[in-house]
Design a protein around this motif. Structure first.
Motif, PDB file in Angstrom:
ATOM      1  N   GLU A 208      51.746  41.316  52.409  1.00 47.24           N
ATOM      2  CA  GLU A 208      53.221  41.352  52.360  1.00 47.24           C
ATOM      3  C   GLU A 208      53.814  39.962  52.567  1.00 47.24           C
ATOM      4  OE1 GLU A 208      55.327  44.206  54.798  1.00 47.24           O
ATOM      5  OE2 GLU A 208      53.959  45.799  54.188  1.00 47.24           O
ATOM      6  N   LYS A 209      53.213  39.234  53.527  1.00 47.36           N
ATOM      7  CA  LYS A 209      53.706  37.892  53.855  1.00 47.36           C
ATOM      8  C   LYS A 209      53.547  36.935  52.672  1.00 47.36           C
ATOM      9  CE  LYS A 209      53.353  34.758  57.808  1.00 47.36           C
ATOM     10  NZ  LYS A 209      52.657  34.499  59.073  1.00 47.36           N
ATOM     11  N   VAL A 210      52.371  36.957  52.045  1.00 40.06           N
ATOM     12  CA  VAL A 210      52.100  36.084  50.902  1.00 40.06           C
ATOM     13  C   VAL A 210      53.044  36.415  49.742  1.00 40.06           C
ATOM     14  CG1 VAL A 210      50.392  35.584  49.090  1.00 40.06           C
ATOM     15  CG2 VAL A 210      49.689  35.563  51.481  1.00 40.06           C
ATOM     16  N   VAL A 211      53.210  37.720  49.472  1.00 36.48           N
ATOM     17  CA  VAL A 211      54.055  38.151  48.353  1.00 36.48           C
ATOM     18  C   VAL A 211      55.513  37.762  48.608  1.00 36.48           C
ATOM     19  CG1 VAL A 211      54.930  40.179  47.106  1.00 36.48           C
ATOM     20  CG2 VAL A 211      52.488  39.990  47.628  1.00 36.48           C
ATOM     21  N   ARG A 212      55.962  37.965  49.859  1.00 41.89           N
ATOM     22  CA  ARG A 212      57.354  37.617  50.192  1.00 41.89           C
ATOM     23  C   ARG A 212      57.592  36.123  49.991  1.00 41.89           C
ATOM     24  NH1 ARG A 212      57.535  39.097  55.243  1.00 41.89           N
ATOM     25  NH2 ARG A 212      57.989  41.276  54.851  1.00 41.89           N
ATOM     26  N   GLU A 213      56.676  35.305  50.526  1.00 42.04           N
ATOM     27  CA  GLU A 213      56.825  33.846  50.372  1.00 42.04           C
ATOM     28  C   GLU A 213      56.786  33.434  48.903  1.00 42.04           C
ATOM     29  OE1 GLU A 213      57.322  31.219  52.593  1.00 42.04           O
ATOM     30  OE2 GLU A 213      57.843  32.898  53.902  1.00 42.04           O
ATOM     31  N   ALA A 214      55.846  34.019  48.164  1.00 40.76           N
ATOM     32  CA  ALA A 214      55.682  33.630  46.757  1.00 40.76           C
ATOM     33  C   ALA A 214      56.953  33.882  45.964  1.00 40.76           C
ATOM     34  CB  ALA A 214      54.511  34.410  46.147  1.00 40.76           C
ATOM     35  N   PHE A 215      57.607  35.026  46.221  1.00 42.41           N
ATOM     36  CA  PHE A 215      58.778  35.398  45.420  1.00 42.41           C
ATOM     37  C   PHE A 215      60.108  34.938  46.019  1.00 42.41           C
ATOM     38  CE2 PHE A 215      55.632  38.134  43.457  1.00 42.41           C
ATOM     39  CZ  PHE A 215      55.985  38.044  42.111  1.00 42.41           C
ATOM     40  N   ASN A 216      60.051  34.257  47.160  1.00 43.25           N
ATOM     41  CA  ASN A 216      61.284  33.721  47.742  1.00 43.25           C
ATOM     42  C   ASN A 216      61.968  32.772  46.770  1.00 43.25           C
ATOM     43  OD1 ASN A 216      62.066  34.856  50.083  1.00 43.25           O
ATOM     44  ND2 ASN A 216      60.906  33.480  51.413  1.00 43.25           N
ATOM     45  N   GLN A 217      61.140  32.039  46.044  1.00 42.85           N
ATOM     46  CA  GLN A 217      61.666  31.114  45.023  1.00 42.85           C
ATOM     47  C   GLN A 217      60.816  31.313  43.773  1.00 42.85           C
ATOM     48  OE1 GLN A 217      61.033  27.849  47.884  1.00 42.85           O
ATOM     49  NE2 GLN A 217      63.066  27.150  47.305  1.00 42.85           N
ATOM     50  N   ALA A 238      40.744  30.747  46.224  1.00 45.90           N
ATOM     51  CA  ALA A 238      40.986  32.179  45.998  1.00 45.90           C
ATOM     52  C   ALA A 238      40.904  32.519  44.503  1.00 45.90           C
ATOM     53  CB  ALA A 238      42.357  32.566  46.551  1.00 45.90           C
ATOM     54  N   GLY A 239      40.561  31.513  43.697  1.00 43.42           N
ATOM     55  CA  GLY A 239      40.436  31.750  42.250  1.00 43.42           C
ATOM     56  C   GLY A 239      41.775  31.853  41.549  1.00 43.42           C
ATOM     57  N   VAL A 240      42.787  31.166  42.117  1.00 46.33           N
ATOM     58  CA  VAL A 240      44.140  31.249  41.555  1.00 46.33           C
ATOM     59  C   VAL A 240      44.601  29.847  41.161  1.00 46.33           C
ATOM     60  CG1 VAL A 240      46.557  31.815  42.086  1.00 46.33           C
ATOM     61  CG2 VAL A 240      44.730  33.316  42.896  1.00 46.33           C
ATOM     62  N   ASP A 241      45.264  29.750  40.031  1.00 40.35           N
ATOM     63  CA  ASP A 241      45.804  28.479  39.554  1.00 40.35           C
ATOM     64  C   ASP A 241      47.154  28.234  40.227  1.00 40.35           C
ATOM     65  OD1 ASP A 241      46.990  26.419  38.167  1.00 40.35           O
ATOM     66  OD2 ASP A 241      46.594  27.231  36.161  1.00 40.35           O
ATOM     67  N   GLY A 242      47.216  27.218  41.071  1.00 39.47           N
ATOM     68  CA  GLY A 242      48.419  26.921  41.853  1.00 39.47           C
ATOM     69  C   GLY A 242      49.615  26.472  41.028  1.00 39.47           C
ATOM     70  N   SER A 243      49.384  26.149  39.738  1.00 37.57           N
ATOM     71  CA  SER A 243      50.503  25.706  38.903  1.00 37.57           C
ATOM     72  C   SER A 243      51.222  26.898  38.245  1.00 37.57           C
ATOM     73  CB  SER A 243      50.017  24.727  37.827  1.00 37.57           C
ATOM     74  OG  SER A 243      49.213  25.428  36.891  1.00 37.57           O
ATOM     75  N   LEU A 244      50.708  28.109  38.474  1.00 42.09           N
ATOM     76  CA  LEU A 244      51.370  29.302  37.916  1.00 42.09           C
ATOM     77  C   LEU A 244      52.581  29.684  38.758  1.00 42.09           C
ATOM     78  CD1 LEU A 244      48.276  31.574  37.138  1.00 42.09           C
ATOM     79  CD2 LEU A 244      49.638  30.285  35.484  1.00 42.09           C
ATOM     80  N   ARG A 245      53.500  30.457  38.145  1.00 45.00           N
ATOM     81  CA  ARG A 245      54.614  31.016  38.899  1.00 45.00           C
ATOM     82  C   ARG A 245      54.185  32.392  39.415  1.00 45.00           C
ATOM     83  NH1 ARG A 245      58.306  29.392  34.611  1.00 45.00           N
ATOM     84  NH2 ARG A 245      58.818  31.588  34.273  1.00 45.00           N
ATOM     85  N   PRO A 246      54.790  32.869  40.498  1.00 50.63           N
ATOM     86  CA  PRO A 246      54.327  34.126  41.104  1.00 50.63           C
ATOM     87  C   PRO A 246      54.309  35.327  40.152  1.00 50.63           C
ATOM     88  CG  PRO A 246      56.396  33.365  42.112  1.00 50.63           C
ATOM     89  CD  PRO A 246      55.861  32.251  41.313  1.00 50.63           C
ATOM     90  N   GLU A 247      55.269  35.378  39.214  1.00 49.41           N
ATOM     91  CA  GLU A 247      55.321  36.564  38.341  1.00 49.41           C
ATOM     92  C   GLU A 247      54.159  36.620  37.343  1.00 49.41           C
ATOM     93  OE1 GLU A 247      58.554  35.230  34.966  1.00 49.41           O
ATOM     94  OE2 GLU A 247      59.258  35.620  36.994  1.00 49.41           O
ATOM     95  N   GLN A 248      53.370  35.511  37.269  1.00 51.73           N
ATOM     96  CA  GLN A 248      52.234  35.477  36.341  1.00 51.73           C
ATOM     97  C   GLN A 248      50.942  36.035  36.969  1.00 51.73           C
ATOM     98  OE1 GLN A 248      53.304  31.155  35.543  1.00 51.73           O
ATOM     99  NE2 GLN A 248      52.557  31.710  33.513  1.00 51.73           N
ATOM    100  N   LEU A 249      51.001  36.345  38.252  1.00 52.95           N
ATOM    101  CA  LEU A 249      49.804  36.824  38.957  1.00 52.95           C
ATOM    102  C   LEU A 249      49.780  38.339  39.057  1.00 52.95           C
ATOM    103  CD1 LEU A 249      49.337  33.917  39.802  1.00 52.95           C
ATOM    104  CD2 LEU A 249      48.966  34.703  42.140  1.00 52.95           C
ATOM    105  N   ASP A 250      48.594  38.919  38.925  1.00 50.87           N
ATOM    106  CA  ASP A 250      48.490  40.368  39.111  1.00 50.87           C
ATOM    107  C   ASP A 250      48.214  40.694  40.582  1.00 50.87           C
ATOM    108  OD1 ASP A 250      45.813  39.721  39.456  1.00 50.87           O
ATOM    109  OD2 ASP A 250      45.118  40.739  37.635  1.00 50.87           O
ATOM    110  N   LEU A 251      48.185  41.978  40.870  1.00 53.33           N
ATOM    111  CA  LEU A 251      47.988  42.443  42.259  1.00 53.33           C
ATOM    112  C   LEU A 251      46.677  41.909  42.843  1.00 53.33           C
ATOM    113  CD1 LEU A 251      48.457  44.283  44.759  1.00 53.33           C
ATOM    114  CD2 LEU A 251      47.621  46.205  43.403  1.00 53.33           C
TER     115      LEU A 251
END
Length: 268
Positions: A208-217, A238-251
């Protein structure tokens, strides 16, 4: 002598009463309540759905906040053995007092728009008790609940609800089905808690914390929005590209980020 008076919908409770018989029948058919089941109706209003739910023979608890509606509901349904009225705020209501059997409660509600999101989050804390939920919500809220990654509807609500539940957008309902008619379209959604979580997180609070922070902006990249929690190296680990925007990531990607944060927290 029975008193007949019309309860006027209250703005402060966000009340819009359902009166369209065709829509009511369609909702009842989607719920398909049966004898012996435990149902909870949140905000029954004047009892448009209540009557049909009671007619199924299911045990029905209703939770209503508006004191003016209590005598109306009690007068209409109080004589029925399978009806129980709980006056109170559904946002603070402890659903465990109704049942302690796993996946036994079926929750139903024509939810006031102003409480729908916080109420869904409150109910997610009780998913172990809940078999399914059928809600009438603002159509745009249902679209957010059922959204997929990549679009503007995908966000905190979509991710946290889909973490816990399977989401089905059943059908839309126009403003004319209500009195007074709302200014927006509505929709019926079915939420079914997963028996086995498809992507279990080590700690769903950290998710919840990660998702909230990610979508704050949400327009910024993950590297920027998550910098207070995870550095670029941890995001990459974590196998995630940090240059992506939050809406591009799946659950699943958000769960990996939360698990990385959990590792970091326990190591620290």
């Amino acid at each position: 002598m029975t008193e007949h008076y019309q309860h006027r919908a209250r703005k402060r409770f966000g009340q819009n009463f359902l009166h369209d018989a065709g829509v009511i029948h369609r909702i009842l058919r989607a719920i398909h309540a049966r004898e012996g089941e435990r149902l909870v109706e949140i905000g029954p209003g004047q009892g448009a759905l209540t009557e049909g739910l009671l007619g199924s023979g299911a045990q029905l608890d209703v939770v209503e906040l508006d004191l003016d509606l209590i005598p109306i509901l009690q007068g209409k349904f109080g004589q029925q053995a399978n009806f129980r009225l709980n006056q109170g705020d559904a946002l603070k209501f402890d659903f465990r007092q109704l049942s302690d059997a796993p996946h036994s409660l079926r929750v139903v509600g024509n939810l006031p728009y102003n409480i729908s999101t916080p109420l869904i989050f409150h109910l997610l804390e009780h998913t172990g008790l809940i078999r399914d939920m059928h809600f009438m919500l603002q159509k745009e809220v249902v679209e957010r609940l059922a959204a997929e990654p990549g679009g503007g509807d995908w966000g905190r609500l979509s991710i946290m609800v889909q973490y816990h539940c399977r989401v089905e957008h059943l059908f839309n309902v126009g403003p004319g089905a209500f009195n007074p008619p709302p200014k927006v379209d509505s929709a019926i959604v079915r939420l079914v808690p997963h028996e086995v979580l498809p992507h279990p997180a080590r700690d769903h609070r950290l998710l919840e914390k990660v998702v909230r922070e990610a979508f704050n902006q949400r327009r910024k990249t993950l590297r920027n929005t998550l910098k207070g929690l995870l550095d670029s190296g941890a995001i990459a680990a974590a196998g995630v590209d940090g240059s992506l925007r939050p809406e591009q990531l799946d659950l699943a990607a958000f769960v990996r980020l939360a698990d990385r944060l959990a590792e970091q927290t326990s190591a620290g």
